[in-house]
Design an enzyme around this catalytic site. Structure first.
Site, PDB file in Angstrom:
ATOM      1  N   ARG A 115       7.736   2.016  -3.908  1.00  0.00           N
ATOM      2  CA  ARG A 115       7.076   0.704  -4.929  1.00  0.00           C
ATOM      3  C   ARG A 115       8.939  -0.306  -4.741  1.00  0.00           C
ATOM      4  NH1 ARG A 115       4.105   2.083  -7.762  1.00  0.00           N
ATOM      5  NH2 ARG A 115       2.659   2.543  -6.071  1.00  0.00           N
ATOM      6  N   ASP A 128       0.722  -1.560  -0.105  1.00  0.00           N
ATOM      7  CA  ASP A 128      -0.061   0.141  -0.051  1.00  0.00           C
ATOM      8  C   ASP A 128       0.924   0.995   0.237  1.00  0.00           C
ATOM      9  OD1 ASP A 128      -2.401   1.159   0.201  1.00  0.00           O
ATOM     10  OD2 ASP A 128      -2.563   2.131   2.352  1.00  0.00           O
ATOM     11  N   GLY A 130      -1.562   7.865 -10.956  1.00  0.00           N
ATOM     12  CA  GLY A 130      -1.884   8.719 -10.010  1.00  0.00           C
ATOM     13  C   GLY A 130      -0.920  10.640 -10.125  1.00  0.00           C
ATOM     14  N   TYR A 131      -0.023  10.669  -9.263  1.00  0.00           N
ATOM     15  CA  TYR A 131       0.850  11.538  -9.082  1.00  0.00           C
ATOM     16  C   TYR A 131       1.611  12.440  -9.444  1.00  0.00           C
ATOM     17  CZ  TYR A 131      -3.035  11.758  -5.093  1.00  0.00           C
ATOM     18  OH  TYR A 131      -4.159  11.729  -4.456  1.00  0.00           O
ATOM     19  N   ASP A 132       1.846  11.243 -10.750  1.00  0.00           N
ATOM     20  CA  ASP A 132       3.487  11.307 -11.329  1.00  0.00           C
ATOM     21  C   ASP A 132       3.688  12.323 -11.860  1.00  0.00           C
ATOM     22  OD1 ASP A 132       4.546   8.598 -10.051  1.00  0.00           O
ATOM     23  OD2 ASP A 132       3.403   7.817 -12.398  1.00  0.00           O
TER      24      ASP A 132
HETATM   25  P1  IMP Z   1      -1.126   2.265  -3.283  1.00  0.00           P
HETATM   26  O1  IMP Z   1      -2.582   1.393  -2.759  1.00  0.00           O
HETATM   27  O2  IMP Z   1      -0.250   1.911  -3.569  1.00  0.00           O
HETATM   28  O3  IMP Z   1      -2.649   1.548  -4.889  1.00  0.00           O
HETATM   29  O4  IMP Z   1      -1.667   4.161  -4.013  1.00  0.00           O
HETATM   30  C1  IMP Z   1      -2.763   4.894  -3.612  1.00  0.00           C
HETATM   31  C2  IMP Z   1      -2.668   5.569  -4.749  1.00  0.00           C
HETATM   32  O5  IMP Z   1      -1.287   6.741  -4.043  1.00  0.00           O
HETATM   33  C3  IMP Z   1      -2.736   5.703  -6.213  1.00  0.00           C
HETATM   34  O6  IMP Z   1      -4.125   5.761  -6.249  1.00  0.00           O
HETATM   35  C4  IMP Z   1      -2.269   6.482  -6.424  1.00  0.00           C
HETATM   36  O7  IMP Z   1      -3.142   8.109  -6.514  1.00  0.00           O
HETATM   37  C5  IMP Z   1      -1.147   7.428  -5.121  1.00  0.00           C
HETATM   38  N1  IMP Z   1       0.573   6.622  -5.726  1.00  0.00           N
HETATM   39  C6  IMP Z   1       0.875   5.625  -4.974  1.00  0.00           C
HETATM   40  N2  IMP Z   1       2.111   4.939  -5.944  1.00  0.00           N
HETATM   41  C7  IMP Z   1       1.837   6.145  -7.159  1.00  0.00           C
HETATM   42  C8  IMP Z   1       2.937   6.316  -7.590  1.00  0.00           C
HETATM   43  O8  IMP Z   1       4.116   5.509  -8.403  1.00  0.00           O
HETATM   44  N3  IMP Z   1       2.456   7.255  -8.537  1.00  0.00           N
HETATM   45  C9  IMP Z   1       1.598   8.500  -8.777  1.00  0.00           C
HETATM   46  N4  IMP Z   1       0.677   7.635  -7.603  1.00  0.00           N
HETATM   47  C10 IMP Z   1       1.164   7.059  -6.634  1.00  0.00           C
END
Ligand code: IMP
Length: 197
Positions: free
Chosen positions: A181, A69, A153-155
């Site tokens: 990650r 997460d 996402g926020y990339d």
């Molecule tokens: P998740 O739970 O890892 O899927 O991430 C939760 C949220 O965080 C995602 O929906 C994105 O909005 C943001 N996020 C997590 N990792 C990234 C990333 O590597 N790039 C951009 N946004 C991210």
């Protein structure tokens, strides 16, 4: 030994398979075991959410599971959106809406106040309940406008420390070398190696 990857995101699965190489371990994805229902991420921390996902899938498939997460923590917002990064602009909001909302919130914040970090917790859970976790962080800052079209996402508004491009302007390979990650899963691999091999 088999380990199931708790993600339906093909990009994530590909990356995790590349990193989590362990002797005699076959990494499985939903394509091999079958689909599952959306798992509610109701935890207050990344670790709790990763554990909730892993636990639901261990129960369903009786396999060891790796889950993760992550979220974006903006200093000027006291660490928000953090664990709520996916739902920051509402349950069904698009990435573009999330980006727009964040830029609006930071409208009056100058360059030196735009520090932020991505944080990821990767977690291994076995059917017998053994838990191993690892964290990865990527430091950087929020840009003034979106740039680039790679990633998600926020990339498009995150500029990693020591860089002048956003994550969305980097290739996937470049991003994965730096990313929260990637770092979390490389640490998890080292911890699993030490524990089991
Ligand atoms: P998740 O739970 O890892 O899927 O991430 C939760 C949220 O965080 C995602 O929906 C994105 O909005 C943001 N996020 C997590 N990792 C990234 C990333 O590597 N790039 C951009 N946004 C991210």
């Amino acid at each position: 030994m088999k380990i199931l990857i708790a993600s339906k995101n093909k990009g994530k699965i590909k990356e995790i398979k590349k990193i989590l190489v362990l002797p005699g371990v076959k990494l499985l994805s939903y394509e091999e075991v079958g689909e599952w229902e959306e798992i509610e991420e109701s935890g207050k921390t990344y670790e709790e959410n990763a554990y909730l996902k892993a636990k639901a899938l261990v129960k369903r498939f009786n396999l060891a599971v790796v889950a993760d997460d992550s979220g974006l923590e903006v200093e000027a917002l006291g660490g928000r959106p953090g664990v709520n990064s996916a739902r920051y602009a509402g349950e069904k909001a698009t990435d573009e809406e999330k980006v727009r909302k964040l830029l609006r919130e930071l409208e009056k914040v100058p360059e030196d106040g735009r520090r932020a970090r991505f944080r990821c917790v990767a977690l291994y859970l076995s059917p017998s309940g053994e838990v191993i976790t690892a964290e990865g962080v990527l430091e950087g800052r929020i840009s003034f406008e979106p740039k680039g079209s790679n990633g998600f996402g926020y990339d498009p508004i995150f500029i990693p420390e020591g860089n002048n491009k956003t994550l969305a302007e980097l290739s996937l390979q470049e991003k994965n070398k730096l990313s929260h990650r990637g770092r979390a899963f490389r640490r998890l691999r080292d911890k699993l190696m030490a524990a089991f091999f």
